[in-house]
Design an enzyme around this catalytic site. Structure first.
Site, PDB file in Angstrom:
ATOM      1  N   HIS A 191       0.823  -1.202   0.000  1.00 43.51           N
ATOM      2  CA  HIS A 191       0.000   0.000   0.000  1.00 43.51           C
ATOM      3  C   HIS A 191       0.857   1.252   0.000  1.00 43.51           C
ATOM      4  O   HIS A 191       0.494   2.277  -0.574  1.00 43.51           O
ATOM      5  CB  HIS A 191      -0.935  -0.002   1.219  1.00 43.51           C
ATOM      6  CG  HIS A 191      -2.275  -0.561   0.900  1.00 43.51           C
ATOM      7  ND1 HIS A 191      -3.024  -1.243   1.807  1.00 43.51           N
ATOM      8  CD2 HIS A 191      -2.990  -0.511  -0.240  1.00 43.51           C
ATOM      9  CE1 HIS A 191      -4.160  -1.601   1.229  1.00 43.51           C
ATOM     10  NE2 HIS A 191      -4.157  -1.179  -0.009  1.00 43.51           N
ATOM     11  N   GLU A 209      -0.976 -13.264 -31.355  1.00 45.08           N
ATOM     12  CA  GLU A 209       0.405 -13.360 -30.882  1.00 45.08           C
ATOM     13  C   GLU A 209       1.095 -14.638 -31.357  1.00 45.08           C
ATOM     14  O   GLU A 209       2.239 -14.901 -31.026  1.00 45.08           O
ATOM     15  CB  GLU A 209       0.467 -13.235 -29.351  1.00 45.08           C
ATOM     16  CG  GLU A 209      -0.464 -14.134 -28.591  1.00 45.08           C
ATOM     17  CD  GLU A 209      -0.444 -13.890 -27.076  1.00 45.08           C
ATOM     18  OE1 GLU A 209       0.468 -13.229 -26.568  1.00 45.08           O
ATOM     19  OE2 GLU A 209      -1.367 -14.384 -26.400  1.00 45.08           O
ATOM     20  N   ASP A 213       4.979 -11.965 -27.760  1.00 42.23           N
ATOM     21  CA  ASP A 213       4.994 -13.356 -28.211  1.00 42.23           C
ATOM     22  C   ASP A 213       5.071 -13.459 -29.733  1.00 42.23           C
ATOM     23  O   ASP A 213       5.732 -14.341 -30.259  1.00 42.23           O
ATOM     24  CB  ASP A 213       3.752 -14.089 -27.686  1.00 42.23           C
ATOM     25  CG  ASP A 213       3.954 -14.543 -26.254  1.00 42.23           C
ATOM     26  OD1 ASP A 213       5.066 -15.018 -25.938  1.00 42.23           O
ATOM     27  OD2 ASP A 213       3.024 -14.411 -25.443  1.00 42.23           O
ATOM     28  N   CYS A 250      -1.184  -4.584 -27.729  1.00 39.80           N
ATOM     29  CA  CYS A 250      -0.877  -4.467 -26.302  1.00 39.80           C
ATOM     30  C   CYS A 250       0.498  -5.018 -25.975  1.00 39.80           C
ATOM     31  O   CYS A 250       0.891  -5.044 -24.816  1.00 39.80           O
ATOM     32  CB  CYS A 250      -1.954  -5.131 -25.465  1.00 39.80           C
ATOM     33  SG  CYS A 250      -2.139  -6.876 -25.838  1.00 39.80           S
TER      34      CYS A 250
HETATM   35  C1  PEP Z   1       2.346 -10.203 -25.735  1.00 38.22           C
HETATM   36  O1  PEP Z   1       2.679 -11.381 -25.905  1.00 38.22           O
HETATM   37  O2  PEP Z   1       2.710  -9.261 -26.477  1.00 38.22           O
HETATM   38  C2  PEP Z   1       1.489  -9.840 -24.607  1.00 38.22           C
HETATM   39  C3  PEP Z   1       0.995  -8.627 -24.472  1.00 38.22           C
HETATM   40  O3  PEP Z   1       1.250 -10.794 -23.678  1.00 38.22           O
HETATM   41  P1  PEP Z   1       2.294 -11.220 -22.545  1.00 38.22           P
HETATM   42  O4  PEP Z   1       3.444 -10.251 -22.583  1.00 38.22           O
HETATM   43  O5  PEP Z   1       1.552 -11.189 -21.275  1.00 38.22           O
HETATM   44  O6  PEP Z   1       2.683 -12.601 -22.972  1.00 38.22           O
HETATM   45 MG    MG Z   2       1.686 -12.985 -24.846  1.00 35.39          MG
END
Ligand code: PEP
Ligand code: MG
Length: 576
Positions: A194, A436, A460, A507
């Protein structure tokens, strides 16, 4: 001579200041036991101390609500509840009555035992609550013994102070005057404590987990620190100090420049809108998304809720977390990814067999489709929370249409089950997948026909496309999203998504890389999701180019065959 220490970067930012070393607070009392005739008097003394502690905490909560925010004040309110919780007060009273302990001894033992119990549950979040329990115990002890509150000292520090302490209780952190304290350095603590959460909300850089900072640093020492990288230098030499001062000035100027963008959209000069979202790994990070001026959450990695414990979080526990994030961000969208266990995210109780190649093995959606109960309870928790905001559910590691269909079947089963029980489910929940695995990018057309959105996971996607383990430093040079092969898969994914009328985001880490932003905009990406700290700069880049220019950048890069040439060209475009 200067000394450098490396710890955990718990709250970002650079700072310089004079150390004030806080030794752990000693509350003294005689540990003698009491006579049987004194039991009622001792319990009354304890009850009075609880009352004092509760009213102090409520007052502190009001101050924090005004100074920092309502979410942070909740920490103090939760502590007030802990102090008056019958489970705790009855435990103390029975120790006094049955073992004839003094109120001090009883409080000390009961709070320590409860804190140890919380730590022993193997859950990072609950372990962090142990600090709250000890804090509550200390406060009641201080009230019983009439000891001055360390929080009072913290409220009276001189400007430019760096607090160095073994640990800081959340209530002590909240009592800090943010105008005077420029940094926090702790022997203990981690990113999810926290204290770390509060420091981040208060904008005070913090480095934690240093072990012996209170021994290595003395009162009055000049300290410089980097809360992003987690280092602290004591008594820096002149050259380093000069360099650091310049870095602070640069950071300040940049922050000022970027802060004016907070409430502005990420829109190109010719009106093309990009959604800028954040990646989070816990419910507590939702506040950072709003502070960053982001448009929502593009990836909530729920596996962090499953890690560091002995059994999966229950449906109820998950529901509470999803509900909190969705309501805090509503009506902004939140993409919550279903469990992505396996690979490097080891979760012992899931019984994932030892594998030769865990990254190519039994992970993510592959595991969830076999562990149906686990998957369904997460889907139920998500769907129950769906009415509290704008939910988008995302399946990880989908490699083929059969997996997408099977996952959607589970989703439909969970939904039908809830509806038959009369539980309301939002009707605007989107269901999408991570892109991915190269097979998914290649077959993006097939997959796009049967889901609502894509989010490209470059971490990935790069490792599978380049056959380079993302965690192996020997092949790190191959883990680069600017390889033409990777760019072609990204471009294909985007164009197929659009051809089928669905939106596509990213992402993976690439989304927050400055040189990648104009390129991805030019490729037609709809959303970019990144760490909250990267949002302001990404927004600035988007707002500085036109969509037409961005498209021309992609046209130029498309013709390049060498990733170093691509990188150099893109870096040149965003260098300041
Ligand atoms: C990715 O593979 O780009 C992703 C966002 O997932 P992670 O990094 O959690 O495997
Ligand atoms: Mg991933």
């Amino acid at each position: 001579m200067s000394l450098k220490f490396q710890g955990i970067g718990a709250a970002p930012g650079l700072c310089k200041g004079k150390a004030v070393v806080l030794k752990s607070q000693k509350i003294e009392w005689s540990s003698s036991s009491i006579g049987a005739a004194d039991v009622d008097k001792e319990i009354a003394r304890f009850n009075k101390a609880v009352e004092t502690a509760v009213s102090q905490l409520e007052e502190l909560a009001n101050q924090v609500a005004a100074k920092v925010g309502e979410a942070e004040a909740e920490i103090m309110r939760a502590q007030a509840l802990m102090a008056s919780d019958p489970g705790f007060t009855e435990d103390v009273a029975s120790r006094i009555a049955q073992s004839l302990m003094s109120a001090e001894n009883a409080v000390q033992q009961a709070s320590e035992e409860q804190a140890k119990m919380l730590e022993g549950l193997g859950d990072e979040y609950l372990a962090a609550r142990a600090a709250d329990m000890r804090d509550v115990g200390r406060r009641i002890l201080a009230a019983l013994t009439g000891t001055a509150d360390r929080a009072v000292v913290l409220g009276r520090l001189q400007p430019d102070t760096v607090i160095v302490a073994d640990d800081l209780a959340p209530s002590e952190t909240a009592a800090i005057d943010i105008h005077n304290v420029s940094g926090i350095v702790l022997d203990k603590g981690g990113r999810t404590s926290h204290t770390a959460i509060l420091a981040r909300s208060m904008g005070i850089p913090a480095v934690m987990g240093l072990g012996t900072a209170t021994e290595d640093i003395s009162d009055g020492d000049l300290v410089i620190m980097d809360g992003n990288k987690g280092w602290v230098v004591v008594k820096p030499e002149d050259d380093l100090l000069k360099e650091f001062d310049e870095a602070i000035e640069r950071e300040e100027r940049r922050k000022q420049e970027l802060s004016v963008l907070k409430d502005l959209p990420a829109i190109t000069t010719d009106g093309h809108l990009i959604e800028l979202a954040c990646n989070i790994g816990s419910g507590q990070e939702a506040g950072l998304v709003l502070d960053a001026g982001a448009d929502g959450v593009g990836l909530f990695r729920t596996e962090f809720l499953f890690i560091d414990r002995n059994s999966p979080p229950s449906e109820e526990e998950q529901f509470e977390i999803y509900k909190q994030v969705l309501s805090q961000l509503a009506p902004k969208p939140v993409v919550i990814r279903t469990l992505d266990a396996g690979g490097d995210k080891f979760i012992p109780y899931l019984n994932i067999p030892d594998e030769e190649n865990p990254f190519l093995g039994f992970r993510a959606i592959r595991l969830c489709l076999e562990e149906k109960e686990l998957f369904r309870s997460q889907l139920r928790a998500l769907l129950r929370a769906s009415t509290f905001g704008t939910l988008r559910i995302m399946f990880p590691m989908v490699a083929d249409i059969h997996e997408l269909r099977a996952a959607k079947r589970e989703y439909e089963i969970a939904k039908a089950e809830l509806e038959s029980q009369g539980v309301q489910v939002a009707d605007n929940v989107q269901v999408g997948i991570m892109i991915e695995v190269p097979s998914a990018a290649i077959q993006a057309d097939v997959l796009a026909a049967e889901c609502d959105f894509f989010s490209i996971g470059t971490n990935d996607l790069v490792q599978y496309t380049m056959a380079s383990d993302r965690g192996n430093p020997k092949v790190a040079h191959l883990s680069d999203p600017f390889y033409p092969a990777v760019l072609r898969l990204i471009a294909r994914t985007i164009s197929e998504a659009h051809r089928h009328g669905i939106w596509v985001g990213m992402c993976g880490e690439m989304a927050g890389m400055e040189p990648a932003v104009p390129l991805l905009v030019g490729m037609g990406i709809d959303e970019l999701s990144m760490a909250p700290a990267s949002v302001p700069r990404a927004k600035e880049i988007v707002r500085s180019i036109s969509y037409e220019e961005a498209k021309a950048i992609w046209e130029k890069v498309r013709m390049m065959t060498d990733k170093d040439e691509i990188r150099a060209y893109l870096e040149g475009l965003v260098s300041r």
